[in-house]
Design a protein around this motif. Structure first.
Motif, PDB file in Angstrom:
ATOM      1  N   GLU A 227     -10.155  -3.086   1.682  1.00 32.38           N
ATOM      2  CA  GLU A 227      -9.563  -2.059   0.846  1.00 32.38           C
ATOM      3  C   GLU A 227      -9.404  -0.749   1.623  1.00 32.38           C
ATOM      4  OE1 GLU A 227     -10.865   0.078  -3.278  1.00 32.38           O
ATOM      5  OE2 GLU A 227     -11.109  -2.096  -3.110  1.00 32.38           O
ATOM      6  N   PHE A 228      -8.311  -0.062   1.369  1.00 31.00           N
ATOM      7  CA  PHE A 228      -8.074   1.257   1.945  1.00 31.00           C
ATOM      8  C   PHE A 228      -9.151   2.199   1.424  1.00 31.00           C
ATOM      9  CE2 PHE A 228      -6.442   5.523   1.540  1.00 31.00           C
ATOM     10  CZ  PHE A 228      -5.826   5.738   2.745  1.00 31.00           C
ATOM     11  N   ARG A 229      -9.648   3.079   2.289  1.00 30.17           N
ATOM     12  CA  ARG A 229     -10.649   4.042   1.817  1.00 30.17           C
ATOM     13  C   ARG A 229     -10.499   5.383   2.505  1.00 30.17           C
ATOM     14  NH1 ARG A 229     -16.490   3.176   3.984  1.00 30.17           N
ATOM     15  NH2 ARG A 229     -16.097   2.996   6.191  1.00 30.17           N
ATOM     16  N   ASP A 230     -10.952   6.392   1.792  1.00 28.85           N
ATOM     17  CA  ASP A 230     -10.978   7.769   2.293  1.00 28.85           C
ATOM     18  C   ASP A 230     -12.429   8.086   2.620  1.00 28.85           C
ATOM     19  OD1 ASP A 230     -10.860  10.493   2.779  1.00 28.85           O
ATOM     20  OD2 ASP A 230      -9.910  11.002   0.874  1.00 28.85           O
ATOM     21  N   VAL A 231     -12.722   8.247   3.899  1.00 30.27           N
ATOM     22  CA  VAL A 231     -14.073   8.593   4.337  1.00 30.27           C
ATOM     23  C   VAL A 231     -14.097  10.114   4.461  1.00 30.27           C
ATOM     24  CG1 VAL A 231     -15.878   8.164   6.044  1.00 30.27           C
ATOM     25  CG2 VAL A 231     -14.144   6.414   5.607  1.00 30.27           C
ATOM     26  N   ARG A 232     -14.328  10.770   3.347  1.00 28.45           N
ATOM     27  CA  ARG A 232     -14.188  12.234   3.277  1.00 28.45           C
ATOM     28  C   ARG A 232     -15.102  12.974   4.243  1.00 28.45           C
ATOM     29  NH1 ARG A 232     -13.568  10.927  -2.499  1.00 28.45           N
ATOM     30  NH2 ARG A 232     -11.348  11.215  -2.942  1.00 28.45           N
ATOM     31  N   ASP A 233     -16.329  12.504   4.422  1.00 28.51           N
ATOM     32  CA  ASP A 233     -17.264  13.178   5.325  1.00 28.51           C
ATOM     33  C   ASP A 233     -16.759  13.221   6.760  1.00 28.51           C
ATOM     34  OD1 ASP A 233     -18.975  13.603   3.200  1.00 28.51           O
ATOM     35  OD2 ASP A 233     -20.313  11.939   3.715  1.00 28.51           O
ATOM     36  N   GLU A 234     -15.922  12.251   7.120  1.00 28.45           N
ATOM     37  CA  GLU A 234     -15.380  12.188   8.475  1.00 28.45           C
ATOM     38  C   GLU A 234     -13.922  12.627   8.536  1.00 28.45           C
ATOM     39  OE1 GLU A 234     -16.148   8.413  10.346  1.00 28.45           O
ATOM     40  OE2 GLU A 234     -18.092   8.262   9.344  1.00 28.45           O
ATOM     41  N   GLN A 235     -13.356  12.991   7.383  1.00 24.57           N
ATOM     42  CA  GLN A 235     -11.941  13.340   7.259  1.00 24.57           C
ATOM     43  C   GLN A 235     -11.090  12.265   7.923  1.00 24.57           C
ATOM     44  OE1 GLN A 235     -11.766  17.504   8.606  1.00 24.57           O
ATOM     45  NE2 GLN A 235     -11.672  18.067   6.455  1.00 24.57           N
ATOM     46  N   ARG A 236     -11.276  11.054   7.404  1.00 24.87           N
ATOM     47  CA  ARG A 236     -10.594   9.895   7.980  1.00 24.87           C
ATOM     48  C   ARG A 236     -10.249   8.906   6.880  1.00 24.87           C
ATOM     49  NH1 ARG A 236     -12.656   6.592  13.173  1.00 24.87           N
ATOM     50  NH2 ARG A 236     -11.802   8.463  14.083  1.00 24.87           N
ATOM     51  N   PHE A 237      -9.002   8.446   6.894  1.00 27.52           N
ATOM     52  CA  PHE A 237      -8.592   7.315   6.078  1.00 27.52           C
ATOM     53  C   PHE A 237      -8.732   6.090   6.967  1.00 27.52           C
ATOM     54  CE2 PHE A 237      -5.701  10.730   4.412  1.00 27.52           C
ATOM     55  CZ  PHE A 237      -6.243  10.820   3.134  1.00 27.52           C
ATOM     56  N   GLU A 238      -9.145   4.965   6.392  1.00 34.34           N
ATOM     57  CA  GLU A 238      -9.249   3.762   7.204  1.00 34.34           C
ATOM     58  C   GLU A 238      -9.074   2.503   6.366  1.00 34.34           C
ATOM     59  OE1 GLU A 238     -14.040   3.077   7.514  1.00 34.34           O
ATOM     60  OE2 GLU A 238     -13.129   4.404   9.004  1.00 34.34           O
ATOM     61  N   GLN A 239      -8.734   1.432   7.067  1.00 30.54           N
ATOM     62  CA  GLN A 239      -8.569   0.135   6.431  1.00 30.54           C
ATOM     63  C   GLN A 239      -8.791  -0.931   7.497  1.00 30.54           C
ATOM     64  OE1 GLN A 239      -4.729  -0.381   4.604  1.00 30.54           O
ATOM     65  NE2 GLN A 239      -5.490  -1.966   3.231  1.00 30.54           N
ATOM     66  N   GLY A 240      -9.424  -2.013   7.109  1.00 28.68           N
ATOM     67  CA  GLY A 240      -9.684  -3.106   8.029  1.00 28.68           C
ATOM     68  C   GLY A 240      -8.666  -4.214   7.890  1.00 28.68           C
ATOM     69  N   PHE A 241      -8.330  -4.824   9.017  1.00 27.53           N
ATOM     70  CA  PHE A 241      -7.402  -5.948   9.080  1.00 27.53           C
ATOM     71  C   PHE A 241      -7.991  -7.002  10.007  1.00 27.53           C
ATOM     72  CE2 PHE A 241      -4.919  -2.271   8.012  1.00 27.53           C
ATOM     73  CZ  PHE A 241      -4.019  -2.715   7.061  1.00 27.53           C
ATOM     74  N   THR A 242      -7.674  -8.246   9.740  1.00 28.70           N
ATOM     75  CA  THR A 242      -8.144  -9.337  10.580  1.00 28.70           C
ATOM     76  C   THR A 242      -7.140  -9.573  11.701  1.00 28.70           C
ATOM     77  OG1 THR A 242      -9.187 -10.328   8.649  1.00 28.70           O
ATOM     78  CG2 THR A 242      -8.897 -11.739  10.573  1.00 28.70           C
TER      79      THR A 242
ATOM     80  N   LEU B  54      -1.785   4.263   2.632  1.00 30.82           N
ATOM     81  CA  LEU B  54      -2.050   5.704   2.684  1.00 30.82           C
ATOM     82  C   LEU B  54      -1.079   6.461   1.791  1.00 30.82           C
ATOM     83  CD1 LEU B  54      -3.228   8.336   3.730  1.00 30.82           C
ATOM     84  CD2 LEU B  54      -2.000   7.976   5.868  1.00 30.82           C
ATOM     85  N   ALA B  55       0.197   6.126   1.864  1.00 35.34           N
ATOM     86  CA  ALA B  55       1.201   6.793   1.040  1.00 35.34           C
ATOM     87  C   ALA B  55       0.948   6.534  -0.447  1.00 35.34           C
ATOM     88  CB  ALA B  55       2.597   6.333   1.448  1.00 35.34           C
ATOM     89  N   GLU B  56       0.611   5.306  -0.796  1.00 34.92           N
ATOM     90  CA  GLU B  56       0.318   4.982  -2.192  1.00 34.92           C
ATOM     91  C   GLU B  56      -0.935   5.710  -2.671  1.00 34.92           C
ATOM     92  OE1 GLU B  56       0.226   0.710  -2.147  1.00 34.92           O
ATOM     93  OE2 GLU B  56       2.420   0.579  -2.017  1.00 34.92           O
ATOM     94  N   HIS B  57      -1.942   5.818  -1.805  1.00 33.91           N
ATOM     95  CA  HIS B  57      -3.160   6.563  -2.135  1.00 33.91           C
ATOM     96  C   HIS B  57      -2.822   8.035  -2.388  1.00 33.91           C
ATOM     97  CE1 HIS B  57      -7.304   8.055  -1.866  1.00 33.91           C
ATOM     98  NE2 HIS B  57      -6.839   8.951  -0.997  1.00 33.91           N
ATOM     99  N   ALA B  58      -2.033   8.623  -1.500  1.00 32.48           N
ATOM    100  CA  ALA B  58      -1.660  10.036  -1.661  1.00 32.48           C
ATOM    101  C   ALA B  58      -0.946  10.255  -2.992  1.00 32.48           C
ATOM    102  CB  ALA B  58      -0.781  10.484  -0.492  1.00 32.48           C
ATOM    103  N   ARG B  59      -0.032   9.381  -3.308  1.00 35.97           N
ATOM    104  CA  ARG B  59       0.705   9.514  -4.573  1.00 35.97           C
ATOM    105  C   ARG B  59      -0.252   9.397  -5.762  1.00 35.97           C
ATOM    106  NH1 ARG B  59       5.638   5.885  -4.628  1.00 35.97           N
ATOM    107  NH2 ARG B  59       6.712   7.650  -3.678  1.00 35.97           N
ATOM    108  N   ALA B  60      -1.138   8.418  -5.746  1.00 41.81           N
ATOM    109  CA  ALA B  60      -2.069   8.204  -6.862  1.00 41.81           C
ATOM    110  C   ALA B  60      -3.028   9.370  -7.036  1.00 41.81           C
ATOM    111  CB  ALA B  60      -2.849   6.906  -6.633  1.00 41.81           C
TER     112      ALA B  60
ATOM    113  N   ASP C  72       8.458  12.245  -1.898  1.00 44.62           N
ATOM    114  CA  ASP C  72       7.771  13.104  -2.865  1.00 44.62           C
ATOM    115  C   ASP C  72       6.342  13.476  -2.433  1.00 44.62           C
ATOM    116  OD1 ASP C  72       7.363  10.201  -3.452  1.00 44.62           O
ATOM    117  OD2 ASP C  72       6.012  10.962  -5.012  1.00 44.62           O
ATOM    118  N   ILE C  73       5.774  12.763  -1.489  1.00 42.61           N
ATOM    119  CA  ILE C  73       4.402  13.085  -1.056  1.00 42.61           C
ATOM    120  C   ILE C  73       4.362  13.845   0.266  1.00 42.61           C
ATOM    121  CG2 ILE C  73       3.372  11.163  -2.325  1.00 42.61           C
ATOM    122  CD1 ILE C  73       3.072   9.870   0.599  1.00 42.61           C
ATOM    123  N   VAL C  74       5.525  14.093   0.854  1.00 45.37           N
ATOM    124  CA  VAL C  74       5.560  14.779   2.143  1.00 45.37           C
ATOM    125  C   VAL C  74       5.563  16.286   1.917  1.00 45.37           C
ATOM    126  CG1 VAL C  74       6.834  15.118   4.295  1.00 45.37           C
ATOM    127  CG2 VAL C  74       6.752  12.850   3.234  1.00 45.37           C
ATOM    128  N   ALA C  75       4.618  16.964   2.572  1.00 42.60           N
ATOM    129  CA  ALA C  75       4.512  18.431   2.442  1.00 42.60           C
ATOM    130  C   ALA C  75       5.502  19.104   3.372  1.00 42.60           C
ATOM    131  CB  ALA C  75       3.099  18.885   2.768  1.00 42.60           C
TER     132      ALA C  75
END
Length: 95
Positions: free
Chosen positions: A3-18, A62-68, A92-95
């Motif tokens: 699952e996509f996750r936001d690791v806020r303490d590290e200011q990092r988005f990450e996701q694992g893939f095989t 990441l884009a879907e997370h930002a929108r949500a 719509d999510i681009v600053a």
């Protein structure tokens, strides 16, 4: 894929893939916080994932997370800039 996750303490988005050998590898994006804007400074895929489409799938998540989460993304990384330009459905999510 994890699952996509936001690791806020590290200011990092990450996701694992095989990878092709069945090992779990990571794609991540380092970001800076400016209110509700996340400045995407760097996107990187583990070398074993390069060419597999994992980075594109990550950017989609990441884009879907930002929108949500009602966040805006300000891409500084060339990969993130190029991906968002190719995927105008996320304008719509681009600053």
């Amino acid at each position: 894929m994890t699952e996509f996750r936001d690791v806020r303490d590290e200011q990092r988005f990450e996701q694992g893939f095989t990878d092709s050998e069945g090992q779990l590898r990571t794609v991540f994006a380092d970001y800076a916080v400016q209110g509700s804007v996340r400045v995407i400074q760097h996107v990187e895929a583990d070398p074993a994932l390069r060419g597999s489409g994992a980075a594109g799938q990550f950017m989609q998540a990441l884009a879907e997370h930002a929108r949500a989460e009602k966040l805006k993304l300000q891409p500084r990384c060339s990969y993130a800039v190029a991906w968002l330009k190719r995927h105008r459905e996320f304008d719509d999510i681009v600053a």
